[in-house]
Design an enzyme around this catalytic site. Structure first.
Site, PDB file in Angstrom:
ATOM      1  N   HIS A   1     -11.012 -13.146   1.662  1.00 54.80           N
ATOM      2  CA  HIS A   1     -11.597 -13.132  -0.099  1.00 54.80           C
ATOM      3  C   HIS A   1     -10.669 -12.139  -0.842  1.00 54.80           C
ATOM      4  O   HIS A   1      -9.574 -12.003  -1.640  1.00 54.80           O
ATOM      5  CB  HIS A   1     -12.843 -12.474  -0.156  1.00 54.80           C
ATOM      6  CG  HIS A   1     -13.346 -12.217  -1.577  1.00 54.80           C
ATOM      7  ND1 HIS A   1     -13.942 -13.504  -2.545  1.00 54.80           N
ATOM      8  CD2 HIS A   1     -12.926 -11.247  -2.699  1.00 54.80           C
ATOM      9  CE1 HIS A   1     -13.631 -12.563  -3.604  1.00 54.80           C
ATOM     10  NE2 HIS A   1     -13.574 -11.412  -3.166  1.00 54.80           N
ATOM     11  N   GLU A   2      -9.938 -10.621  -0.015  1.00 55.83           N
ATOM     12  CA  GLU A   2      -9.115  -9.992  -0.682  1.00 55.83           C
ATOM     13  C   GLU A   2      -7.992  -9.637  -0.979  1.00 55.83           C
ATOM     14  O   GLU A   2      -7.208  -9.826  -1.424  1.00 55.83           O
ATOM     15  CB  GLU A   2      -9.764  -8.300   0.210  1.00 55.83           C
ATOM     16  CG  GLU A   2     -10.768  -7.792   0.091  1.00 55.83           C
ATOM     17  CD  GLU A   2     -11.673  -7.671  -1.055  1.00 55.83           C
ATOM     18  OE1 GLU A   2     -11.111  -7.583  -2.228  1.00 55.83           O
ATOM     19  OE2 GLU A   2     -12.596  -7.733  -2.025  1.00 55.83           O
ATOM     20  N   HIS A  40      -6.973 -12.279  -3.311  1.00 57.51           N
ATOM     21  CA  HIS A  40      -6.626 -11.509  -5.372  1.00 57.51           C
ATOM     22  C   HIS A  40      -5.309 -11.009  -4.484  1.00 57.51           C
ATOM     23  O   HIS A  40      -4.639 -11.353  -6.214  1.00 57.51           O
ATOM     24  CB  HIS A  40      -7.957 -10.626  -4.793  1.00 57.51           C
ATOM     25  CG  HIS A  40      -9.049 -10.910  -5.094  1.00 57.51           C
ATOM     26  ND1 HIS A  40      -9.176 -11.392  -6.752  1.00 57.51           N
ATOM     27  CD2 HIS A  40      -9.960 -10.445  -5.109  1.00 57.51           C
ATOM     28  CE1 HIS A  40     -10.357 -11.443  -6.993  1.00 57.51           C
ATOM     29  NE2 HIS A  40     -11.114 -10.685  -6.031  1.00 57.51           N
TER      30      HIS A  40
END
Lengths: 911, 308
Positions: free
Chosen positions: B145-146, B149
């Site tokens: 997820h990070e 980003h």
């Protein structure tokens, strides 16, 4: 960089001026020939013999010249001698030439001359110019062997030679156009050389900044003096541009600042004497831009601003006042000057105050607002004298600007509710001014400021200010301000018939009640508010208040339903208040005329039945099932209403259809379930598209035509994702466009335009370079193709006043999107070349398909490439890539010009 | 003809009703679709200026490193947890599109349950979150997820205006004001960037051979730890349902992160779609790997693999 831009502009301006003069001369000659031909025709028609003169014999040298034959008036019965040339009788005057109407801007751009001039002549000049620059760069590339003095000498000699050659060739009509290129290039070369003598270290021969500035100003002054010869606003303007640009050598010096003020004054003086209107605008841009990029804190006085900028503002402001005393404001251009002066002043001041603290900004803006208001006051008196009521009334605009600046000062100076209060006071003060003033524009200014205070209270203050203790009660901090604002707005409404104030006040009171009254009593409180509004409306015959009372019924019903079903144990007192308020409302409505009451009662009853039926269906078919159930109910009710001719039943059915539409967004679009391979979203939303078209066919209510495309747009987005919904929008738009043309339904065509815009924005924002989906680039290119397909589909004949732009808009958007694709796929020096090739392709396509907008798009690309060349490539590219950009673009421009020349006859036939 | 049209429409509505009722029906009501479309509009509008001020990856990495140094100095010794997280993270980051970004992973010694990313590949994870997760596939999903980003430029876009103004030697105030204006617009689509990062992060983890259910299981673990379930009363009327959905929609509009239950719901869809596309594959769950701080791709343990 400025040098090359300046060269291009000088050449362009002189060419434009010359062409205009040439065209004028041709027109005069044509007029003269027309008169003469007419005279000859008249003579023939009247039977006069026009005998060709006998050849004149070789003169012999005589002592005395032979006597000249004298014309003897004919006597009665005497046949006159035949003359060598029969003198025609007095010719009747040709009929007065119908006054050629001065072509407006639209006609000018329709003619073949404009486009052929641009394509055949200007492109040629630009191409030659850019090619020459490219060659010059190449030369410069190889000039490294020369020292500073040598480089300056080359520049002076080249520039001087070009000027002298241009002046000599200018005298001969054949070479006039060519001489323009030489003159503009020569002056530009001299100017650049003067700049380089101090400004470029490699060619510095003048060490002193003052001397360098003086030399540059001298060349600039010479250019201004020479330019006056042409009596052209553009040419003199460019000369002033050069003079202002000279100040960039050292703009922070005192001399430069004084010189800039002098230049500005000189520019205005020349404009006043020659009656030029564009020059002052240009002067504003030049003057402020010169000082806008000063190093921080040079000359900026905290809280007051930069003195020289105030001098500029006063100069242009006084000029504007002086000019409008002499002649009334007749065009929007005159009003623009004031606005431009003010905005440029503010922008330049803020840019020169980069390190100032916020208090200095607010003080400066406050002082500026006062100055602008004083100026507006003087304009107001003049406007009244001149009886102006146009929207670009200078007084109104100046008041608007002063108000906006004051509002900005308030927002910077105060925070939270203090700022809101100050804005409210400003709005009220402006309202009082508007109330006393005959000019209508000022009331809109007052409304705008009041609206800003209203918006800030609702959006910003409500969340940020928490609770306070007031008279022993804990209340929201915004409530007292809301009440005060409501009282003020109601007072405004009482003084002037502007319903928007009463609406704003009612909303504020309603929100204060929502925030302060216990939740169980909210609907009762709103009922009381509705009753009071209805009573006042009847007393003072204010329809807006009456409508507000009606409008409050909806939140009251919503609150009632919410409280009744979701908050058990509601206080009996709340019910009693509600019943009393609506009983009073019912008594008031009974006093309305008979027809309206009956219709209201019947419609209300059927709406209640529809609401009950929808609630029942909701309990039987929960979640995503409710919307299709409501759709079926709406279909049945409308059809029954049509068959038995019962309008109230039909209307209730339409209400259920609208409720179903809203429910789709709440319950069906977010649904994630599947039956087999079909999503529940698709299964339940898709049937509504034909439903709303059917309801349109039954009722012919236009809004039904807009619901299916909206649903389709959402459905596509939710089903296929963000990346591909742009293509879907384009396809749907083309289909709607086709149907709209076939069935002659404008709504469908307008939906197509909106979908095209949505597709454009989506394709643009996805930028083609990210690879979230491997098919994104393909989808983007298909959207580009869709735009050109739309262009082909759109008829050449105008569909309407605004729709006539559809065909060119499709082509322009397609070209722009294609440019974006190229931008993301190609980078570096090749981009200018690739874009100019797109320009050529558009030109060729424009010739082949006889589409003017495509040719203009191609020309537009060339212009953009030229700007990119001068403003970007020149700075970022070095060496041979930069030279190549210039040479290739120059060749392509000349090739485009050849196209225009080669196909000139076809162009004439097309147009 | 109108009568035929009437029957066709009625049949389509009834058919849709019947077909939908054959499968479990979604009863949640919210205006998330409207907010998502509004977010799309704001993203489209924002994209134009953001494209104009795009920065190079080298600039982004330099900036990110400078920001990271303020959080944890560069010479901070690497703990066992940090090394472990680095190994898992580098495995997950192999599937990114912007391959020039070099990723750095750090664990912050704090009980907070959170993780965040900075521009240029700087990923930070709190020890509290590490202790909340139950297996390595959940850690992989969080790291994915990070990473997503960063890969999708969500992080750098917040600073692009400032960075560009610095590059052009223009006053920083101009860039800050532009960033502020952009942030006001990005309120509309920030939650959808979270959904996108969830989806891409899950895909990155699955491509690195981690259990596709890792993401949704991580959300469930976080919900259990931070958001104990409170039974909400079902609305008693359609108006009540609409009022609740409206209130929730207004509240969601101003959230930077969407509700965790909604994120879990969407991740389950991503998981189902991935498994359907890649049948009969074996993935690592790695509960023991997480406990031993030994990554799956180095140490395959019995009982830690799952096949769908």
């Amino acid at each position: 960089m400025e040098f090359f831009f300046f060269v291009a502009l000088v050449g362009l301006a002189i060419v434009a001026h010359r062409q205009r003069a040439h065209t004028h001369e041709l027109t005069e000659r044509l007029r003269d020939l027309t008169v003469r031909v007419y005279a000859a025709e008249q003579a023939l028609a009247a039977g006069h013999r026009v005998v060709a003169p006998e050849p004149v014999p070789e003169p012999t040298i005589l002592d005395e010249p032979p006597p000249l034959p004298q014309w003897v008036p004919p006597q009665e019965g005497f046949a006159p001698m035949a003359a060598l040339v029969e003198a025609p009788g007095p010719l009747p005057l040709p009929p007065a030439e119908p006054e050629t109407p001065r072509p407006n801007w639209r006609d000018r751009f329709q003619g073949e001359e404009w486009e052929a001039l641009l394509g055949g002549s200007i492109l040629n000049k630009l191409g030659a110019l850019i090619l020459v620059i490219g060659l010059a760069l190449f030369l410069r590339f190889s000039l490294d062997a020369f020292g500073p003095a040598g480089k300056i000498a080359v520049g002076v000699v080249t520039g001087g030679a070009m000027i002298l050659a241009g002046m000599w060739l200018e005298r001969q009509p054949r070479y006039q156009l060519f001489s323009i290129g030489l003159l503009s290039g020569g002056w530009a070369m001299l100017y650049f050389t003067a700049f380089a003598a101090h400004g470029i270290p490699e060619s510095r021969v003048i060490e002193s900044a003052w001397l360098g500035l003086l030399v540059l100003l001298a060349v600039g002054a010479a250019m201004v003096w020479r330019s006056l010869r042409y009596e052209s606003e553009w040419v003199t303007g460019l000369a002033f541009f050069a003079a202002f640009a000279a100040l960039q050598v050292d703009p922070s010096s005192a001399f430069a600042m004084v010189a800039s003020a002098g230049l500005a004054a000189g520019l205005l003086t020349i404009s006043a004497r020659l009656g030029w209107r564009m020059m002052p605008l240009f002067g504003i841009l030049l003057a402020y831009t010169t000082l806008a990029f000063l190093p921080p804190s040079v000359g900026f006085l905290p809280g007051i601003g930069h003195p020289i900028l105030w001098v500029y503002w006063l100069l242009f402001e006084l000029f504007d006042h002086w000019r409008s005393r002499r002649a009334p404001l007749v065009t929007p251009l005159d009003a623009v000057q004031y606005v431009l002066n003010t905005l440029a002043f503010i922008a330049a001041s803020l840019l020169t105050a980069r390190n100032a603290v916020p208090e200095h900004y607010s003080s400066f803006l406050g002082l500026s607002a006062i100055a602008f208001a004083v100026s507006a006051f003087f304009r107001r008196h003049r406007a009244v004298d001149q009886l102006e009521e146009r929207w670009w009334n200078a007084a109104g605009l100046s008041l608007a600007v002063a108000s906006a600046v004051a509002a900005a000062a308030i927002l910077l100076r105060f925070d939270r509710l203090s700022a809101t209060f100050a804005l409210f006071i400003e709005g009220q003060a402006l309202f009082v001014l508007a109330w006393r003033s005959p000019a209508p524009f000022s009331r809109w200014v007052a409304l705008a400021v009041s609206g800003l205070a209203f918006g800030k209270l609702l959006v910003v203050d409500d969340a940020a200010n928490g609770l306070v203790t007031w008279l022993g009660y804990r209340i929201k901090a915004v409530s007292p301000m809301g009440l005060l604002m409501a009282i003020g707005f109601y007072a405004n409404r009482a003084l002037m018939p502007m319903a928007v104030y009463s609406w704003g006040a009612t909303i504020l009171v309603g929100l204060v009640l929502l925030g302060e009254v216990p939740q169980a009593f909210v609907f009762a409180a709103w009922s009381v508010q509705a009753a009071v509004l209805a009573w006042v409306a009847q007393r003072v015959s204010a329809r807006d208040l009456q409508y507000q009372a009606y409008a409050l019924t909806l939140p009251v019903l919503a609150g009632l339903t919410y409280t009744m079903f979701d908050q058990p144990g509601t206080s009996w007192m709340a019910w009693a208040i509600f019943a009393a308020a609506y009983g009073f409302l019912g008594w008031l409505w009974r006093r309305l005329p008979e027809g309206r009451e009956r219709q209201f009662a019947l419609s209300g009853a059927w709406y209640f039945v529809a609401l009950g039926g929808a609630t029942l269906l909701w309990t039987l078919f929960p979640g995503t099932l409710a919307a299709p159930a409501w759709g079926l109910l709406a279909l049945m009710m409308v059809e029954a209403g049509v068959i038995v001719e019962f309008p109230e039943l039909r209307r209730a059915g339409h209400a259920v259809a609208i409720a179903a539409f809203g429910r789709l967004f709440m319950s069906n679009f977010p649904a994630l379930g599947y039956t087999g391979i079909f999503s529940h979203r698709l299964l339940t939303v898709a049937p509504f598209l034909p439903l709303y078209y059917y309801l349109w066919s039954r009722s012919r209510a236009r809004f039904y035509l807009w619901l299916p495309p909206l649903l389709a747009l959402f459905l596509m987005r939710m089903e296929v994702g963000r990346a591909h919904s742009g293509l879907g929008s384009m396809v749907a738009g083309l289909a709607l466009f086709w149907f709209g043309l076939r069935l002659t339904i404008p709504d469908l065509r307008w939906q197509a335009y909106l979908l095209a815009i949505a597709a454009f924005l989506r394709a643009w924002s996805l930028s083609f370079s990210l690879t979230e989906s491997p098919y994104r680039l393909v989808a983007g290119l298909l959207v580009v193709a869709g735009f050109f397909a739309g262009h082909r589909l759109a008829p050449r004949d105008a569909l309407g006043r605004f729709e006539q732009w559809a065909r060119p808009a499709y082509a322009v958007l397609g070209a722009a999107l294609l440019a974006a694709v190229l931008y993301n796929q190609v980078s570096g020096p090749m981009l200018t070349v690739v874009w100019s090739m797109e320009g050529v392709a558009l030109l060729v396509a424009g010739f082949v398909t006889a589409e003017r907008v495509m040719r203009f798009s191609g020309l537009g690309f060339f212009l953009f490439c030229i700007l990119k060349l001068f403003f970007y490539d020149l700075a970022s590219l070095q060496g041979l890539p930069r030279i190549a950009s210039f040479i290739v673009l120059g060749v392509l421009l000349m090739a485009a010009s050849w196209l225009y020349t080669r196909y000139r006859e076809q162009l004439k036939r097309i147009l | 003809m109108p009568r035929l049209f009437f029957f066709i429409v009625a049949a389509l509505l009834a058919g849709g009703l019947v077909a939908t009722s054959l499968a479990p029906v979604d009863r949640a009501a919210s205006f998330s679709a409207v907010l998502e479309m509004w977010g799309d509009v704001m993203r489209d509008v924002d994209a134009v200026p953001l494209q104009l001020v795009r920065v190079q990856e080298e600039t982004e990495m330099e900036f990110g490193a400078a920001l990271a140094a303020r959080i944890l100095p560069e010479n901070t010794p690497l703990s066992v947890e940090t090394r472990y997280v680095m190994q898992v993270g580098n495995q997950v980051a192999r599937g990114v599109k912007r391959t020039r970004i070099v990723y750095h992973f750090r664990v912050i010694d704090s009980p907070e349950v959170n993780a965040f990313a900075l521009p240029g590949g700087q990923i930070f994870l709190y020890r509290g979150l590490l202790n909340t997760l139950r297996d390595e596939s959940q850690l992989a999903a969080i790291l994915g997820h990070e990473i997503a980003h960063v890969d999708q430029r969500h992080c750098v876009e917040r600073f692009q205006f400032e960075l560009k103004m610095k590059e052009l030697h223009l006053p920083e105030g101009v860039g800050s004001m532009a960033d502020l204006a952009r942030r006001m617009g990005s309120i509309a689509y920030a939650p959808y960037q979270e959904y996108e990062a969830d989806a891409e992060g899950q895909l990155l983890a699955a491509q690195a051979n981690y259990d596709p259910a890792g993401g949704s299981n991580a959300m469930a673990a976080i919900i259990e730890r931070l958001e104990p379930a409170t039974a909400a009363r079902a609305p008693g009327s359609p108006l009540g349902e609409a009022a609740r959905a409206t209130a929730q929609g207004l509240s969601d509009f101003f959230r930077s992160h969407p509700r965790t239950d909604e994120r879990m719901r969407r991740l389950r869809q991503v998981e189902k779609a991935y498994i359907a596309k890649h049948p009969r594959q074996t993935y690592c769950r790695g509960a023991k790997n997480l406990a031993d701080r030994a990554p799956c791709h180095f140490q395959r343990l019995d009982g830690e693999m799952v096949t769908y």
